[in-house]
Every structure is written in C-alpha cells, then in structure tokens.
Design an enzyme around this catalytic site. Sequence first.
Site, short mmCIF file in Angstrom:
data_model
loop_
_atom_site.label_atom_id
_atom_site.label_comp_id
_atom_site.label_asym_id
_atom_site.label_seq_id
_atom_site.Cartn_x
_atom_site.Cartn_y
_atom_site.Cartn_z
CG HIS A 199 -4.42 -2.56 6.40
ND1 HIS A 199 -4.53 -1.45 5.59
CD2 HIS A 199 -3.71 -3.46 5.68
CE1 HIS A 199 -3.93 -1.68 4.44
NE2 HIS A 199 -3.43 -2.90 4.47
CG HIS A 209 -5.29 -8.49 3.17
ND1 HIS A 209 -5.31 -7.66 2.07
CD2 HIS A 209 -6.57 -8.96 3.31
CE1 HIS A 209 -6.55 -7.65 1.55
NE2 HIS A 209 -7.32 -8.42 2.30
CG HIS A 236 -1.23 -9.87 1.76
ND1 HIS A 236 -0.75 -8.82 2.48
CD2 HIS A 236 -2.22 -9.37 0.99
CE1 HIS A 236 -1.40 -7.73 2.17
NE2 HIS A 236 -2.31 -8.03 1.27
CG ASN A 264 -1.74 -1.22 1.38
OD1 ASN A 264 -1.51 -2.01 2.30
ND2 ASN A 264 -2.68 -1.42 0.48
CG ASN A 320 -4.99 -7.55 -1.85
OD1 ASN A 320 -4.26 -7.56 -0.86
ND2 ASN A 320 -6.02 -6.72 -1.96
CG HIS A 321 -3.74 -3.21 -2.81
ND1 HIS A 321 -4.78 -2.66 -3.53
CD2 HIS A 321 -4.22 -3.39 -1.55
CE1 HIS A 321 -5.83 -2.51 -2.75
NE2 HIS A 321 -5.52 -2.95 -1.54
FE FE2 Z 1 -2.46 -3.95 2.87
FE FE2 Z 2 -3.80 -6.58 0.97
#
Ligand code: FE2
Ligand code: FE2
Length: 304
Positions: free
Chosen positions: A223, A221, A196, A80, A107-108
Amino acid sequence: MYRLVTNSNIDLSFPEKLIEATRAHSRSNPVLPSNFGKTYVRILFIGDIFGRPGRTIVKDRLSALVKEHAIDLVLANGENAAAGFGITPPLAEDLFEMGIDVLTTGNHIWDKREIIDYFNSADGNPHSPARRVLRPANYPPGMPGWGLYEGSKGDVPYAVINLQGRVFMASNDDPFRVADQLLKEIKAKVIFVDVHAEATSEKKSLGWYLDGRVTVVVGTHTHVPTADEQVLPGGTAYITDVGMTGPYDSVIGVKKELIVGKFLSNMPTRFEAATGDVRLCAVVVDCDERTGRARDITRLMVRY
Ligand SMILES: [Fe+2]
Ligand SMILES: [Fe+2]
C-alpha cells in the site's frame, strides 16, 4: 486510402519510423483516424482499491484518466474494496461498471465469504464477471477461483496472472514455478502479472525472473508506492509497489490511531477504514502488442 505526407528528413526504411511518421502526421491532420498505424497497447493498473474512499476516487477519476492517457485496458487490485477487507460480488461488479476489465486480489480474498459462491457462479463461462476476479494462482490446488484470466481487448489478446509472495505471508505454492507453468499455456503476447507480496526482495526477484517473458510485473499489498518503476532489459515493465488507492491519512488505509494504539498495547483491535487524504495510485504501461515488450512505465498519483 490516405496518402502519407512526409518530409525528406524522415527515414522510412524501418516500419517503426513509418508508423511514428504516420502518427505525427495524424496528430496535425484531423482527417486521418487517430489509431492509424497503432501497434501499441496502453494498460492502466490501479493499486489496491481500499474501501469506499478508494472506490469513490476510481468512480470520479477513471474515465478522465482513460481519455487523458489513451488507455486500452484497465486492471486493478480490488482485495480491499469492501471497507479494507476483501471484495463482495456487487462491489466487483460496480468496479467493472466503472470501466475496469479485470480485478486482481491477494491475501484478503477470502475475507468476504460470498466471493466463494461468486467464483462458483462462473460455471465454465470464461469471460463472466465472476471469472474476471482473480485470486493468487499459487494457492493450494482445488481452491475456488482462478489465478489466470485470458481475454482480448479489441483484437488484442492479453493475459493477467495474479501471484502471492511467501515471505512474511502464508506459505503457498512457489510463485516462481507456478508462473513458469502458467506461461507454458498462455498464447497472448501481452501478459500482465500482479505480484501481491510483502517483501520488496521477493517482488524484485520475480521481476527479474520474469523479465523478457511477460509484459508487466507490478507489486501490490504493501500500500506504499515505490519510486523504482523501470523497463527491465528484456522488455518487462516493473515496479515494486503501485501504492494504495484510498485514504492516505491512515496507516495503509486503516484509521491511524487504531494502528498506533495496537502497536502501543498489543491488544486485539477492530480495524476501521480511514477517510482522509484520498489518492488514486496507478501505473500506465505502454507496450508493443506484436512482441509483448513494454516500452514505458509511468507512475501516477491522483489527488482531489
Ligand atoms: Fe491490499
Ligand atoms: Fe494484501
């Protein structure tokens, strides 16, 4: 040569006790080198670095944390780093410049398309900066990038594995069996795994599945830091989620009014990174470099 000064209460029949006695003596005698008898490795792992606030607190606090906790190896999840969505090559290199050795993601990873050219730029160099950014290893075969990094810090070999969960996420390959495959080829004793994933059950299960076979399993992931850090019976340090490094006056990093509005309206919403209440969330893992077994895991939350 240094002569070890002991007192009669110290049992020197075990090498571990000899090392501890040496360390204790070293602390009180500045003539001895501080790493005399050292056989442990301290790893700092920083949870998902979110946008400029996350990058800034890492820049401001990382060198002090490394000194304070005598850290040998610094790892972080950077998925992120670019305003909450992905990571660009310059941002990855900024984070390396701050002292991070390897970046995991999740995933990002594809949010910033330039990361694909960056991966391709590694061009067979096993230690280039581009090679030290990982994407989950259980993505479909043939995707750009790598999910495993093998390097060494000082003379200690280590490996970092990045996996992604499948519960409430994209249906990638099985992270359990991909981990099995990767572990067959890794020579290092010190093995770090970033899982993650969305579901606590999937992360916990991977922790138990890999217990005794890797040094650390951390979750990323979601957070939100969890308070379940422990060393599992086989010697694997575990935590379900390290927590985000970024703005906590938010909904997992995004301006809270936007996310609340989206829940109320169900309309498409453009997300923007929040800025307030910035915290750095991390864990410190102490492990034995000879066996790869963790001895301790400590959760950190640093605020301004
Ligand atoms: Fe994240
Ligand atoms: Fe993530």
